[in-house]
Design an enzyme around this catalytic site. Structure first.
Site, mmCIF file in Angstrom:
data_model
loop_
_atom_site.group_PDB
_atom_site.id
_atom_site.type_symbol
_atom_site.label_atom_id
_atom_site.label_comp_id
_atom_site.label_asym_id
_atom_site.label_seq_id
_atom_site.Cartn_x
_atom_site.Cartn_y
_atom_site.Cartn_z
ATOM 1 C CE1 TYR A 1 6.923 2.118 -6.988
ATOM 2 C CE2 TYR A 1 5.758 3.730 -8.259
ATOM 3 C CZ TYR A 1 5.726 2.714 -7.537
ATOM 4 O OH TYR A 1 4.562 2.353 -6.945
ATOM 5 C CB SER B 1 4.351 1.983 -2.716
ATOM 6 O OG SER B 1 4.931 0.761 -2.857
ATOM 7 C CE1 TYR C 1 5.518 -4.124 1.404
ATOM 8 C CE2 TYR C 1 4.824 -5.797 0.001
ATOM 9 C CZ TYR C 1 5.301 -4.597 0.057
ATOM 10 O OH TYR C 1 5.741 -4.002 -1.039
ATOM 11 C CB VAL D 1 1.597 -0.492 -8.267
ATOM 12 C CG1 VAL D 1 3.014 -0.462 -8.779
ATOM 13 C CG2 VAL D 1 1.187 -1.368 -7.242
ATOM 14 C CE LYS E 1 5.970 -0.513 -0.528
ATOM 15 N NZ LYS E 1 6.568 -0.815 -1.481
HETATM 16 N N1 GLU Z 1 2.287 -4.160 -3.054
HETATM 17 C C1 GLU Z 1 2.961 -3.729 -4.142
HETATM 18 C C2 GLU Z 1 4.399 -4.705 -4.287
HETATM 19 O O1 GLU Z 1 4.744 -5.138 -3.267
HETATM 20 C C3 GLU Z 1 3.316 -2.289 -3.804
HETATM 21 C C4 GLU Z 1 4.159 -1.705 -4.793
HETATM 22 C C5 GLU Z 1 3.824 -0.251 -5.250
HETATM 23 O O2 GLU Z 1 2.844 0.166 -4.921
HETATM 24 O O3 GLU Z 1 5.056 0.307 -5.512
HETATM 25 O O4 GLU Z 1 4.678 -5.016 -5.292
#
Ligand code: GLU
Length: 300
Positions: free
Chosen positions: A236, A60, A185, A254, A63
């Site tokens: 989160y 993430s 993604y 994650v 992002k």
């Molecule tokens: N690729 C992970 C997902 O879509 C990223 C989630 C994350 O790192 O928070 O679940």
């Protein structure tokens, strides 16, 4: 750097404590007993401890950079399709997206990130390539790229991601075909980088949007706003607790990485794969907590 050593010390009891991101099978195979941290300052100094040069799956954290690329390319239009409020819900929640008619709460939960990736792909014809270009340029490492094994692993096991993308499409909030958006993604999330590379790549957020070669990428106002969204939504559904303990604009993933921006000072990047109950790296959180306690690298 004394505060960095103290951060490493404070994190030590937490290293290996917690769970790996088992829902992405190839992330579940990572050795959880690793820890690395880097502090890169705007004036070019880089301090590192532990496994600072081991590549990990940024997940993430990517992002932040796709959002920056979209904002840099076309300004603020993305906010017509994504809100900027903390979600207070799991990062992959379908319920909230449905209740709110396909408009994701923020660009850092999965639904919001899918919309940003969709927009970046529509703008560039290659969202993950655009991201890789930026990361290579800013980290100074031409071999930075996406790990196809991790991407495939998520593609095959990421049922919730598929569901979110289809739900977004059903509300008319995707421009590109669902499978194209998902492929981009998972590829962006599978970007493999070290703490050192990530910290260098993110320095523009501490430098009012200016890239390593001195060229403007974001305006100071845009950089300020991305940092603000990181502070409120980057960790989160425990962004409040994270702000309380660390108090820096941060984005976790994650894969166990956490990126934290100290405007006008620099960037800290920490990685340790085992995740605490909040979904962020347990040791990473402890390290950043100690780092901001024992240094003046804070915003508050
Ligand atoms: N690729 C992970 C997902 O879509 C990223 C989630 C994350 O790192 O928070 O679940």
């Amino acid at each position: 750097m004394d505060a960095l050593l103290r951060a490493q010390e404070a994190a030590a009891p937490e290293v290996g404590q917690g769970r790996l991101a088992e829902y992405i099978p190839s992330l579940a195979a990572v050795d959880p007993h690793q820890f690395g941290m880097v502090v890169a300052s705007c004036d070019g100094q880089v301090h590192a401890v532990g496994d600072a040069d081991v590549r990990f799956s940024v997940q993430s954290i990517s992002k932040v950079f796709t959002l920056a690329l979209v904002v840099a390319t076309e300004g603020e239009g993305i906010w017509d399709r994504v809100s900027r409020e903390p979600s207070g819900n799991p990062f992959n929640s379908l319920l909230q997206l449905d209740q709110e008619a396909g408009r994701p709460r923020n660009p850092f939960i999965n639904a919001g990130a899918l919309v940003v990736t969709d927009r970046l792909h529509a703008l560039t014809g290659g969202a993950c390539d655009a991201l890789c270009d930026l990361m290579r340029r800013e980290s100074g490492r031409a071999d930075v790229g996406s790990d196809p094994v991790v991407a495939r692993s998520e593609l095959e096991a990421g049922h919730r991601t598929w569901a979110l993308a289809h739900l977004l499409a059903s509300y008319g909030n995707l421009e590109c075909p669902v499978d194209q958006v998902i492929h981009e993604y998972v590829a962006q999330c599978a970007l493999s980088m070290t703490c050192r590379e990530l910290a260098l790549a993110a320095l523009f957020l501490a430098r009012d949007g200016v890239l390593s070669d001195g060229s403007p990428f974001l305006s100071a106002r845009q950089a300020k706003r991305i940092n603000a969204v990181m502070l409120t939504c980057g960790t989160y559904d425990s962004a409040g607790e994270f702000a309380y303990r660390v108090g820096l604009p941060s984005k976790s993933g994650v894969g166990g990485g956490i990126l934290a921006v100290i405007p006008d000072r620099g960037v800290a990047c920490v990685w340790s794969p085992a995740l605490g109950p909040s979904g962020s790296s347990a040791a990473g959180l402890a390290a950043l907590d100690a780092f901001t306690t024992y240094s003046d690298w804070t915003v508050f």
